[in-house]
Scaffold this motif. Structure first.
Motif, PDB file in Angstrom:
ATOM      1  N   THR A 245       0.810  -1.221   0.000  1.00  0.00           N
ATOM      2  CA  THR A 245       0.000   0.000   0.000  1.00  0.00           C
ATOM      3  C   THR A 245       0.843   1.272   0.000  1.00  0.00           C
ATOM      4  N   LEU A 246       2.142   1.151   0.196  1.00  0.00           N
ATOM      5  CA  LEU A 246       3.009   2.321   0.072  1.00  0.00           C
ATOM      6  C   LEU A 246       3.147   2.671  -1.408  1.00  0.00           C
ATOM      7  N   PRO A 247       3.188   3.946  -1.738  1.00  0.00           N
ATOM      8  CA  PRO A 247       3.462   4.308  -3.132  1.00  0.00           C
ATOM      9  C   PRO A 247       4.785   3.676  -3.580  1.00  0.00           C
ATOM     10  N   VAL A 248       4.834   3.264  -4.832  1.00  0.00           N
ATOM     11  CA  VAL A 248       5.985   2.506  -5.336  1.00  0.00           C
ATOM     12  C   VAL A 248       7.297   3.278  -5.178  1.00  0.00           C
ATOM     13  N   ARG A 249       7.279   4.572  -5.380  1.00  0.00           N
ATOM     14  CA  ARG A 249       8.503   5.368  -5.193  1.00  0.00           C
ATOM     15  C   ARG A 249       9.010   5.229  -3.755  1.00  0.00           C
ATOM     16  N   LEU A 250       8.106   5.347  -2.800  1.00  0.00           N
ATOM     17  CA  LEU A 250       8.509   5.256  -1.399  1.00  0.00           C
ATOM     18  C   LEU A 250       9.018   3.855  -1.069  1.00  0.00           C
ATOM     19  N   ARG A 251       8.351   2.851  -1.602  1.00  0.00           N
ATOM     20  CA  ARG A 251       8.794   1.470  -1.390  1.00  0.00           C
ATOM     21  C   ARG A 251      10.228   1.295  -1.884  1.00  0.00           C
ATOM     22  N   GLU A 252      10.528   1.824  -3.064  1.00  0.00           N
ATOM     23  CA  GLU A 252      11.868   1.663  -3.617  1.00  0.00           C
ATOM     24  C   GLU A 252      12.916   2.448  -2.828  1.00  0.00           C
ATOM     25  N   LEU A 253      12.559   3.605  -2.303  1.00  0.00           N
ATOM     26  CA  LEU A 253      13.501   4.344  -1.446  1.00  0.00           C
ATOM     27  C   LEU A 253      13.853   3.506  -0.220  1.00  0.00           C
ATOM     28  N   VAL A 254      12.845   2.894   0.382  1.00  0.00           N
ATOM     29  CA  VAL A 254      13.061   2.051   1.559  1.00  0.00           C
ATOM     30  C   VAL A 254      13.965   0.868   1.202  1.00  0.00           C
ATOM     31  N   ILE A 255      13.670   0.187   0.107  1.00  0.00           N
ATOM     32  CA  ILE A 255      14.453  -0.990  -0.274  1.00  0.00           C
ATOM     33  C   ILE A 255      15.908  -0.616  -0.563  1.00  0.00           C
ATOM     34  N   LEU A 256      16.118   0.476  -1.267  1.00  0.00           N
ATOM     35  CA  LEU A 256      17.491   0.893  -1.549  1.00  0.00           C
ATOM     36  C   LEU A 256      18.236   1.282  -0.274  1.00  0.00           C
ATOM     37  N   ARG A 257      17.532   1.894   0.655  1.00  0.00           N
ATOM     38  CA  ARG A 257      18.171   2.260   1.923  1.00  0.00           C
ATOM     39  C   ARG A 257      18.602   1.000   2.682  1.00  0.00           C
ATOM     40  N   ILE A 258      17.752  -0.012   2.679  1.00  0.00           N
ATOM     41  CA  ILE A 258      18.092  -1.282   3.333  1.00  0.00           C
ATOM     42  C   ILE A 258      19.287  -1.929   2.632  1.00  0.00           C
ATOM     43  N   ALA A 259      19.275  -1.920   1.304  1.00  0.00           N
ATOM     44  CA  ALA A 259      20.387  -2.513   0.548  1.00  0.00           C
ATOM     45  C   ALA A 259      21.699  -1.831   0.916  1.00  0.00           C
ATOM     46  N   TRP A 260      21.666  -0.504   1.050  1.00  0.00           N
ATOM     47  CA  TRP A 260      22.883   0.206   1.440  1.00  0.00           C
ATOM     48  C   TRP A 260      23.272  -0.156   2.871  1.00  0.00           C
ATOM     49  N   GLN A 261      22.298  -0.146   3.781  1.00  0.00           N
ATOM     50  CA  GLN A 261      22.594  -0.477   5.183  1.00  0.00           C
ATOM     51  C   GLN A 261      23.248  -1.858   5.288  1.00  0.00           C
ATOM     52  N   ALA A 262      22.720  -2.822   4.518  1.00  0.00           N
ATOM     53  CA  ALA A 262      23.211  -4.201   4.586  1.00  0.00           C
ATOM     54  C   ALA A 262      24.401  -4.448   3.667  1.00  0.00           C
ATOM     55  N   GLN A 263      24.725  -3.477   2.810  1.00  0.00           N
ATOM     56  CA  GLN A 263      25.781  -3.650   1.811  1.00  0.00           C
ATOM     57  C   GLN A 263      25.490  -4.866   0.929  1.00  0.00           C
ATOM     58  N   ALA A 264      24.227  -4.972   0.501  1.00  0.00           N
ATOM     59  CA  ALA A 264      23.767  -6.060  -0.363  1.00  0.00           C
ATOM     60  C   ALA A 264      23.755  -5.564  -1.807  1.00  0.00           C
ATOM     61  N   GLU A 265      24.866  -5.805  -2.504  1.00  0.00           N
ATOM     62  CA  GLU A 265      25.022  -5.249  -3.843  1.00  0.00           C
ATOM     63  C   GLU A 265      23.943  -5.720  -4.820  1.00  0.00           C
ATOM     64  N   TYR A 266      23.634  -7.003  -4.826  1.00  0.00           N
ATOM     65  CA  TYR A 266      22.622  -7.507  -5.755  1.00  0.00           C
ATOM     66  C   TYR A 266      21.311  -6.748  -5.554  1.00  0.00           C
ATOM     67  N   GLU A 267      20.888  -6.590  -4.323  1.00  0.00           N
ATOM     68  CA  GLU A 267      19.645  -5.866  -4.004  1.00  0.00           C
ATOM     69  C   GLU A 267      19.750  -4.407  -4.452  1.00  0.00           C
ATOM     70  N   TRP A 268      20.870  -3.776  -4.192  1.00  0.00           N
ATOM     71  CA  TRP A 268      21.088  -2.378  -4.572  1.00  0.00           C
ATOM     72  C   TRP A 268      20.953  -2.201  -6.085  1.00  0.00           C
ATOM     73  N   LEU A 269      21.670  -3.024  -6.830  1.00  0.00           N
ATOM     74  CA  LEU A 269      21.659  -2.876  -8.290  1.00  0.00           C
ATOM     75  C   LEU A 269      20.285  -3.199  -8.883  1.00  0.00           C
ATOM     76  N   GLN A 270      19.670  -4.268  -8.428  1.00  0.00           N
ATOM     77  CA  GLN A 270      18.353  -4.648  -8.940  1.00  0.00           C
ATOM     78  C   GLN A 270      17.322  -3.552  -8.668  1.00  0.00           C
ATOM     79  N   HIS A 271      17.348  -3.000  -7.454  1.00  0.00           N
ATOM     80  CA  HIS A 271      16.344  -1.993  -7.103  1.00  0.00           C
ATOM     81  C   HIS A 271      16.722  -0.595  -7.575  1.00  0.00           C
ATOM     82  N   ALA A 272      17.987  -0.347  -7.859  1.00  0.00           N
ATOM     83  CA  ALA A 272      18.341   0.911  -8.529  1.00  0.00           C
ATOM     84  C   ALA A 272      17.695   0.940  -9.907  1.00  0.00           C
TER      85      ALA A 272
END
Length: 192
Positions: free
Chosen positions: A63-90
């Protein structure tokens, strides 16, 4: 997490049980190949099928707007240093209008260039990752802006993508060549 040899290798499509293979049908790249993360997690096909049900909600019915969802996911990817997640969600974030400068900003200790609502959401994401909780001030700002369903989806999104990041890092899941090509444009910023 820097690229290295996978600890678990993707399961060959011919070796994935039919029920899991059917569940993975929407998780193919433009060449028709199953994304590496899902082919890797197919080593436990029953768990994968169940995980995809929840993941489909978080990614597709959130139910979150897609832009906000992607900001959250990218922030988590950076926090976790999960490159695959970062690149896919970028790549996904670009498709929904997140600029490259905004994507890069998500890889800074204090991300800037976001409006008040987005900044609150990023603060909430950082708190959920670090403490598995929200302080009262952030909670009030979130509650003033988001519905109960959206607040639940925020927590679910953080939990889902922390789990994905742990899998990516622990199993050393490697990005596909088309995703890895983004390393030159939008590399995962190192945490300070």
């Amino acid at each position: 997490m820097p690229a290295s040899e996978p600890r678990l290798h993707p399961v060959q499509e011919k070796d994935i049980p039919e029920k899991a293979l059917a569940a993975l049908e929407p998780y193919r790249n433009t060449d028709g190949d199953i994304y590496t993360i899902w082919a890797t997690l197919a080593a436990h096909p029953d768990a994968l099928r169940r995980f995809l049900v929840f993941g489909n909600h978080v990614l597709g019915k959130n139910t979150l707007p897609v832009r906000l969802r992607e900001l959250v996911i990218l922030r988590i990817a950076w926090q976790a240093q999960a490159e695959y997640e970062w690149l896919q969600h970028a790549r996904i974030a670009r498709r929904v209008g997140v600029s490259d400068d905004e994507i890069r900003a998500l890889g800074r200790l204090e991300p800037d260039g976001f409006d008040e609502v987005e900044q609150t959401l990023l603060s909430a994401t950082d708190q959920l990752v670090a403490e598995a909780d929200l302080d009262d001030a952030v909670w009030k700002r979130l509650r003033d802006r988001f519905s109960a369903e959206q607040l639940i989806d925020l927590v679910y999104t953080v939990g889902q993508y922390q789990t994905v990041a742990m899998a990516i890092n622990s199993f050393r899941i490697q990005p596909e060549p088309d995703i890895a090509a983004l390393r030159a444009e939008l590399p995962l910023p190192a945490r300070a």
